[in-house]
Scaffold this motif. Structure first.
Motif, PDB file in Angstrom:
ATOM      1  N   LEU A  31       0.841  -1.196   0.000  1.00 43.08           N
ATOM      2  CA  LEU A  31       0.000   0.000   0.000  1.00 43.08           C
ATOM      3  C   LEU A  31       0.875   1.245   0.000  1.00 43.08           C
ATOM      4  O   LEU A  31       1.899   1.293   0.678  1.00 43.08           O
ATOM      5  N   LYS A  32       0.453   2.243  -0.753  1.00 44.07           N
ATOM      6  CA  LYS A  32       1.181   3.507  -0.829  1.00 44.07           C
ATOM      7  C   LYS A  32       0.508   4.535   0.088  1.00 44.07           C
ATOM      8  O   LYS A  32      -0.667   4.843  -0.095  1.00 44.07           O
ATOM      9  N   LEU A  33       1.261   5.045   1.055  1.00 48.02           N
ATOM     10  CA  LEU A  33       0.756   6.061   1.984  1.00 48.02           C
ATOM     11  C   LEU A  33       1.394   7.399   1.611  1.00 48.02           C
ATOM     12  O   LEU A  33       2.619   7.541   1.632  1.00 48.02           O
ATOM     13  N   HIS A  34       0.574   8.367   1.292  1.00 49.49           N
ATOM     14  CA  HIS A  34       1.035   9.658   0.773  1.00 49.49           C
ATOM     15  C   HIS A  34       0.632  10.780   1.722  1.00 49.49           C
ATOM     16  O   HIS A  34      -0.490  10.801   2.217  1.00 49.49           O
ATOM     17  N   GLN A  35       1.542  11.708   1.982  1.00 46.73           N
ATOM     18  CA  GLN A  35       1.220  12.848   2.839  1.00 46.73           C
ATOM     19  C   GLN A  35       2.176  14.000   2.544  1.00 46.73           C
ATOM     20  O   GLN A  35       3.116  13.861   1.777  1.00 46.73           O
ATOM     21  N   PHE A  36       1.926  15.159   3.158  1.00 44.17           N
ATOM     22  CA  PHE A  36       2.562  16.401   2.728  1.00 44.17           C
ATOM     23  C   PHE A  36       3.758  16.859   3.557  1.00 44.17           C
ATOM     24  O   PHE A  36       4.448  17.804   3.179  1.00 44.17           O
ATOM     25  N   LEU A  37       4.018  16.257   4.711  1.00 44.23           N
ATOM     26  CA  LEU A  37       5.110  16.713   5.569  1.00 44.23           C
ATOM     27  C   LEU A  37       6.384  15.903   5.328  1.00 44.23           C
ATOM     28  O   LEU A  37       6.329  14.759   4.877  1.00 44.23           O
ATOM     29  N   ARG A  67       5.893   4.416   2.359  1.00 46.24           N
ATOM     30  CA  ARG A  67       5.558   5.761   2.826  1.00 46.24           C
ATOM     31  C   ARG A  67       6.164   6.812   1.896  1.00 46.24           C
ATOM     32  O   ARG A  67       7.358   6.789   1.612  1.00 46.24           O
ATOM     33  N   TYR A  68       5.338   7.737   1.443  1.00 48.80           N
ATOM     34  CA  TYR A  68       5.762   8.789   0.525  1.00 48.80           C
ATOM     35  C   TYR A  68       5.500  10.150   1.174  1.00 48.80           C
ATOM     36  O   TYR A  68       4.372  10.651   1.149  1.00 48.80           O
TER      37      TYR A  68
END
Length: 348
Positions: A31-37, A67-68
């Motif tokens: 699974l790809k987890l994407h966030q801005f920080l 984690r991205y």
């Protein structure tokens, strides 16, 4: 001898097949987890990584979560929710207020001087999400957690002690309610995602920003401004977050892998996430003090002056909810009741 070789060869082939099968079994889903920080910021490090590691462990390695951070999969922070809906990312962490008006019921928690404590408010948020938002505003995603950060406050180049001190200042606001409050207090609100704050301050695009203490160190805010204004009692504001998963991806999982995700999500995780963010406020505040910055703590009497000026924000929000066919008054009363109900549980 020939027979023995055949047996050994068959055994070896079976062993290799077993190893390959075990490897395939061990990592069934990525699974790809994407966030801005940035990855080293508090939320990715102390909340999202903990959640992802726990899910991986609960699945016995059959789920792997890549984690991205820092929008590495592309796009801008306001696009994260659509990325989860469209499957660009399997899981996203985002600020709900990055898409103003799209998830209106969540805004009840973002109203000025509403929240007392991040754990109590996150608890109330999850309960109200399940009752009022799960099958309506968030029907297109599978929500894993809902929470808020610790007390929101003001960080500025010039000191701010009274509402009049904000007159003419350009202040970054994190949500529609915050921007409305800034306007009411005489400032010019500037909308920008959190990662853009350092550049905005260094280039003078903004004179200050509204964020909680915990994220100031990652953004180097104490090095870019010298003044910090915090309030007594209920917080000036807070923001709502969600950890959201692509609905089809979740539904495609076998029941045991769904359970690995479910067991680490929901109410308990939401309270943990909000509380962990708030717990990081203290060290960040100490960093600003050690840096020689000016921390202004308003008394309850001074805070009440600000609070009185916030009433028009409530009136406008209630009118907006009525236009959308939502009973805003009922949401406000329920949120207030639940926050007051759970605050003693989390404030010792």
């Amino acid at each position: 001898m020939t027979t023995r070789r055949k047996i050994l060869g068959a055994a070896g082939a079976a062993a290799i097949a077993a190893v390959c099968a075990t490897s395939a079994f061990a990592q069934e889903v990525t699974l790809k987890l994407h966030q801005f920080l940035p990855a080293q910021a508090n939320v990715p490090k102390l909340v999202l990584d903990v959640w992802a590691d726990n899910v991986e462990a609960s699945s016995n390695g059959r789920i792997k979560i890549d984690r991205y951070p820092s929008m590495q999969l592309g796009g801008k922070p306001p696009e994260l929710m659509d990325q989860a809906i469209d499957g660009v990312a399997d899981i996203v962490w985002t600020v709900v207020g990055y898409t103003p008006g799209r998830f209106p019921s969540t805004e009840v928690f973002e109203l000025p001087f509403m929240m007392t404590n991040a754990r109590a408010t996150s608890h109330a948020y999850w309960e109200m999400f399940e009752r009022h938002m799960k099958d309506t505003e968030f029907k297109d995603v599978h929500i894993l957690g809902t929470w808020v950060h610790g007390p929101g406050m003001i960080h500025t180049t010039d000191p701010v002690e009274t509402p009049a001190d904000l007159q003419g200042m350009k202040i970054r606001g994190g949500s529609r309610s915050v921007n409305a409050l800034l306007t009411e207090l005489g400032a010019t609100p500037v909308g920008m995602p959190v990662p853009a704050i350092p550049e905005g301050l260094s280039k003078g695009v903004i004179d200050g920003t509204t964020i909680p203490w915990e994220v100031t160190t990652a953004l180097k805010v104490p090095e870019l401004v010298e003044n910090h204004t915090e309030f007594t009692g209920k917080a000036l504001y807070t923001l709502t977050f969600v950890l959201a998963m692509n609905k089809d991806k979740y539904e495609s999982l076998p029941d045991d892998l769904k359970k690995a995700i479910d067991d680490n999500s929901g109410l308990e995780f939401s309270v943990f996430a909000g509380g962990t963010q708030a717990d990081s406020d203290g060290p960040a505040r100490e960093f600003a003090l050690d840096n020689g910055n000016n921390v202004i703590t308003l008394s309850q009497e001074q805070t009440d002056e600000w609070r009185a000026l916030a009433q028009p924000i409530y009136n406008k929000w209630l009118a907006d909810m009525t236009e959308k066919g939502i009973d805003g008054q009922a949401l406000l009363e329920e949120a207030t009741y639940l926050i007051e109900k759970y605050t003693p549980q989390y404030v010792k």
